[in-house]
Enzyme design. Structure first.
Site, PDB file in Angstrom:
ATOM      1  N   LYS A 179     122.715  36.365 105.139  1.00  0.00           N
ATOM      2  CA  LYS A 179     123.803  36.866 105.989  1.00  0.00           C
ATOM      3  C   LYS A 179     125.021  35.928 105.923  1.00  0.00           C
ATOM      4  O   LYS A 179     126.150  36.388 105.776  1.00  0.00           O
ATOM      5  CB  LYS A 179     123.256  36.964 107.424  1.00  0.00           C
ATOM      6  CG  LYS A 179     124.217  37.449 108.467  1.00  0.00           C
ATOM      7  CD  LYS A 179     123.453  37.942 109.682  1.00  0.00           C
ATOM      8  CE  LYS A 179     123.205  36.885 110.738  1.00  0.00           C
ATOM      9  NZ  LYS A 179     124.417  36.395 111.397  1.00  0.00           N
ATOM     10  N   SER A 180     124.789  34.635 106.022  1.00  0.00           N
ATOM     11  CA  SER A 180     125.914  33.685 106.018  1.00  0.00           C
ATOM     12  C   SER A 180     126.700  33.773 104.713  1.00  0.00           C
ATOM     13  O   SER A 180     127.931  33.754 104.708  1.00  0.00           O
ATOM     14  CB  SER A 180     125.395  32.250 106.179  1.00  0.00           C
ATOM     15  OG  SER A 180     124.858  32.073 107.454  1.00  0.00           O
ATOM     16  N   ARG A 207     130.728  35.377 103.862  1.00  0.00           N
ATOM     17  CA  ARG A 207     131.742  34.534 103.205  1.00  0.00           C
ATOM     18  C   ARG A 207     132.182  35.122 101.874  1.00  0.00           C
ATOM     19  O   ARG A 207     133.365  35.139 101.544  1.00  0.00           O
ATOM     20  CB  ARG A 207     131.190  33.105 103.040  1.00  0.00           C
ATOM     21  CG  ARG A 207     131.112  32.370 104.384  1.00  0.00           C
ATOM     22  CD  ARG A 207     130.216  31.147 104.268  1.00  0.00           C
ATOM     23  NE  ARG A 207     130.268  30.292 105.449  1.00  0.00           N
ATOM     24  CZ  ARG A 207     129.558  30.475 106.564  1.00  0.00           C
ATOM     25  NH1 ARG A 207     128.735  31.528 106.650  1.00  0.00           N
ATOM     26  NH2 ARG A 207     129.646  29.624 107.572  1.00  0.00           N
ATOM     27  N   SER A 248     129.233  23.591 114.358  1.00  0.00           N
ATOM     28  CA  SER A 248     129.306  25.033 114.065  1.00  0.00           C
ATOM     29  C   SER A 248     129.896  25.281 112.685  1.00  0.00           C
ATOM     30  O   SER A 248     131.043  24.945 112.407  1.00  0.00           O
ATOM     31  CB  SER A 248     130.167  25.734 115.125  1.00  0.00           C
ATOM     32  OG  SER A 248     130.541  27.013 114.646  1.00  0.00           O
ATOM     33  N   GLN A 256     130.475  28.196 111.532  1.00  0.00           N
ATOM     34  CA  GLN A 256     131.463  29.275 111.638  1.00  0.00           C
ATOM     35  C   GLN A 256     132.845  28.684 111.902  1.00  0.00           C
ATOM     36  O   GLN A 256     133.844  29.112 111.327  1.00  0.00           O
ATOM     37  CB  GLN A 256     131.092  30.236 112.768  1.00  0.00           C
ATOM     38  CG  GLN A 256     129.846  31.045 112.456  1.00  0.00           C
ATOM     39  CD  GLN A 256     129.403  31.904 113.618  1.00  0.00           C
ATOM     40  OE1 GLN A 256     130.001  31.890 114.686  1.00  0.00           O
ATOM     41  NE2 GLN A 256     128.335  32.653 113.409  1.00  0.00           N
ATOM     42  N   ASP A 274     119.081  28.694 113.966  1.00  0.00           N
ATOM     43  CA  ASP A 274     118.656  30.102 113.954  1.00  0.00           C
ATOM     44  C   ASP A 274     117.135  30.259 113.905  1.00  0.00           C
ATOM     45  O   ASP A 274     116.617  31.347 114.142  1.00  0.00           O
ATOM     46  CB  ASP A 274     119.276  30.835 112.754  1.00  0.00           C
ATOM     47  CG  ASP A 274     120.787  31.003 112.923  1.00  0.00           C
ATOM     48  OD1 ASP A 274     121.275  30.954 114.074  1.00  0.00           O
ATOM     49  OD2 ASP A 274     121.475  31.180 111.904  1.00  0.00           O
ATOM     50  N   LYS A 303     124.437  31.918 121.909  1.00  0.00           N
ATOM     51  CA  LYS A 303     124.198  32.805 120.763  1.00  0.00           C
ATOM     52  C   LYS A 303     124.230  34.257 121.264  1.00  0.00           C
ATOM     53  O   LYS A 303     124.726  34.527 122.349  1.00  0.00           O
ATOM     54  CB  LYS A 303     122.858  32.458 120.114  1.00  0.00           C
ATOM     55  CG  LYS A 303     122.839  31.078 119.473  1.00  0.00           C
ATOM     56  CD  LYS A 303     123.750  31.019 118.279  1.00  0.00           C
ATOM     57  CE  LYS A 303     123.792  29.631 117.673  1.00  0.00           C
ATOM     58  NZ  LYS A 303     124.788  29.520 116.619  1.00  0.00           N
TER      59      LYS A 303
HETATM   60  C1  S3P Z   1     126.404  30.788 110.961  1.00  0.00           C
HETATM   61  C2  S3P Z   1     126.425  29.649 111.718  1.00  0.00           C
HETATM   62  C3  S3P Z   1     125.632  29.516 112.948  1.00  0.00           C
HETATM   63  C4  S3P Z   1     124.488  30.504 112.992  1.00  0.00           C
HETATM   64  C5  S3P Z   1     124.913  31.889 112.647  1.00  0.00           C
HETATM   65  C6  S3P Z   1     125.548  31.942 111.268  1.00  0.00           C
HETATM   66  C7  S3P Z   1     127.268  30.842 109.769  1.00  0.00           C
HETATM   67  O1  S3P Z   1     126.473  29.754 114.077  1.00  0.00           O
HETATM   68  O2  S3P Z   1     123.861  30.477 114.249  1.00  0.00           O
HETATM   69  O3  S3P Z   1     123.791  32.757 112.663  1.00  0.00           O
HETATM   70  O4  S3P Z   1     127.095  31.716 108.917  1.00  0.00           O
HETATM   71  O5  S3P Z   1     128.133  29.972 109.661  1.00  0.00           O
HETATM   72  P1  S3P Z   1     127.405  28.617 114.685  1.00  0.00           P
HETATM   73  O6  S3P Z   1     128.515  28.350 113.724  1.00  0.00           O
HETATM   74  O7  S3P Z   1     127.918  29.205 115.978  1.00  0.00           O
HETATM   75  O8  S3P Z   1     126.508  27.434 114.898  1.00  0.00           O
END
Ligand code: S3P
Length: 426
Positions: A22-23, A27, A164, A166, A312, A339
């Site tokens: 997913k991450s 991106r 984070s 994100q 996660d 979350k």
């Molecule tokens: C993610 C970062 C994490 C994670 C999320 C996906 C990402 O969140 O919990 O499922 O893809 O960068 P945070 O950036 O809020 O820690």
């Protein structure tokens, strides 16, 4: 809200391959949209979160369509077009936070909104650095909806308060079109897919330990890629296999990026046998095939950088903790409270519903080992990882477990229950 009944299992065995991480999917989709040329992605995440990202990108003029099993994204070479309605990020924090970094410098105004859960999540963590870069963002007291009016941005040196990825990615994506250099320096190193994806699409960045810098004004070039299987989805299968001493599970082509694969080290420390059968590298991401066999589970304490790296995976580790010998304690994981649900309290409540003893702390929890759980009614509270974590716990419980809101799994892995059925022996 859908319900599903999970009956106890005797064993977990077989071989699976999972939809793309997913991450990485988020991106790659965003950078493909910005790049020049057509990007071809195989094994793109099937989750609703990544579909939200694609929908938002389409709304700003990017075409993204399936062709012969691949996702084709036609890049706009840096320039999106103004959307005719608000951009709906659904349940996806990644979509809202990372896309904001890109939209902050586009030549139009737009609004980003989300569902009830996303509308409660903290957005100040991206608003503050983007404002420092010169962005114009209005919010509802630090929460969605966000109203972004594109501006010329300037580079900043930024040290995030919370760990984070994100937020780091949002600022780096904004830095791509800012004047001068943008630097992000983290206290605790978070997943590095943003950095690797920028390099894959041809951007030059510099990395030294926890410090990343990017110079503005760079153009991106389309790529072809196969996205590795999602290691955070694999976590549910790894933990399910860990529960049965005779289990034997192979997970093919799964992401093994060291900033994401800490779960493997932790499971090995718990007493599970994991063999990496093959490793490859694609666009800087490690991918491989792993084999897992259950064993006697000892105990663990997770804190500091390990808690950030496992953020996660903590719900499912906590959900299987009663079945270990010495239990699992988690600290320094306050981020779990912001979350998709307050995961420390949803995990605690649901473990107690199954008869477990749990101590909840402000920043974590302690689940003693040597406990047996009974079937119960579980409420996912619309949180995908809670639905899947308690499905795993239910495999070793006495009696059946009803998971309310089981359909939340579609946020990251719509095929979760079907895939689980292929490896669970009853
Ligand atoms: C993610 C970062 C994490 C994670 C999320 C996906 C990402 O969140 O919990 O499922 O893809 O960068 P945070 O950036 O809020 O820690």
């Amino acid at each position: 809200m859908s319900e599903i009944v999970i009956t106890p299992a005797r064993n977990v065995a077989g071989s699976i391959r999972l939809p793309g991480d997913k991450s990485i999917s988020h991106r790659y989709a965003m950078l493909a949209a910005l790049a020049e040329g057509t990007t071809r992605l195989q094994n793109f995440s099937t989750g609703a979160d990544c579909a939200s990202t694609l929908q938002c990108l389409r709304a700003v003029g990017v075409s993204a369509a399936q062709e012969n099993g691949s996702l084709l994204i036609n890049g706009c070479d840096g320039k999106f077009t103004a959307p005719s309605a608000a951009l709906d990020c659904g349940n996806s924090g990644s979509t809202m936070r990372m896309l904001s970094g890109i939209l902050a410098s586009q030549p139009f105004a737009c609004e980003l909104l989300g569902d009830e859960s996303l509308s409660r999540r903290p957005m100040r963590r991206i608003i503050e650095p983007l404002l420092q870069m010169g962005a114009n963002i209005d919010s509802r007291d630090g929460q969605a909806p966000l109203r972004i009016t594109g501006r010329k941005l300037r580079g900043i040196e930024f040290r995030p308060k919370a760990a984070s990825a994100q937020v780091k990615t949002c600022v780096l994506f904004a830095g791509l079109s800012a004047a001068g250099e943008t630097v992000v320096e983290e206290k605790l190193r978070t997943r590095d897919h943003g950095e690797l994806a920028l390099c894959a699409f041809g951007a030059q960045i510099e990395r030294q330990r926890n410090r990343v810098s990017i110079r503005g004004g760079q153009r991106l070039k389309a790529i072809e890629a196969t996205i590795p299987g999602d290691i955070s989805s694999a976590a549910f299968f790894l933990c399910a296999a860990a529960l049965f001493p005779r289990s034997n599970l192979i997970i093919d082509s799964v992401l093994l990026n060291p900033t994401r694969a800490v779960l493997l080290d932790v499971l090995i420390a718990l007493g599970v046998q994991i063999n990496v059968l093959q490793v490859d590298e694609q666009h800087g991401e490690l991918v491989g095939t792993i084999k897992i066999q259950g064993g006697q589970l000892g105990g663990l304490k997770i804190s500091g950088g390990q808690a950030a790296a496992l953020i996660d995976e903590i719900p499912v580790l906590a959900a299987v903790a009663p079945y270990t010998r010495d239990g699992i304690e988690v600290r320094d994981a306050r981020e779990l409270r912001v979350k998709e649900s307050d995961r420390l309290s949803t995990v605690t409540r649901n473990l107690r519903a199954m008869g477990a003893e749990v101590t909840e702390f402000d920043d974590g929890l302690r689940v003693p080992g040597g406990q047996s759980l009974h079937g119960a009614e579980i409420d996912s509270e619309h949180d995908h990882r809670i639905a899947m974590a308690f499905t795993v716990a239910a495999l070793r419980a006495e009696g059946d477990t009803l998971i309310r809101g089981a359909d939340a799994a579609r946020v990251s892995f719509p095929g979760f229950y079907q895939t689980l059925d292929t490896v669970v022996e009853r």
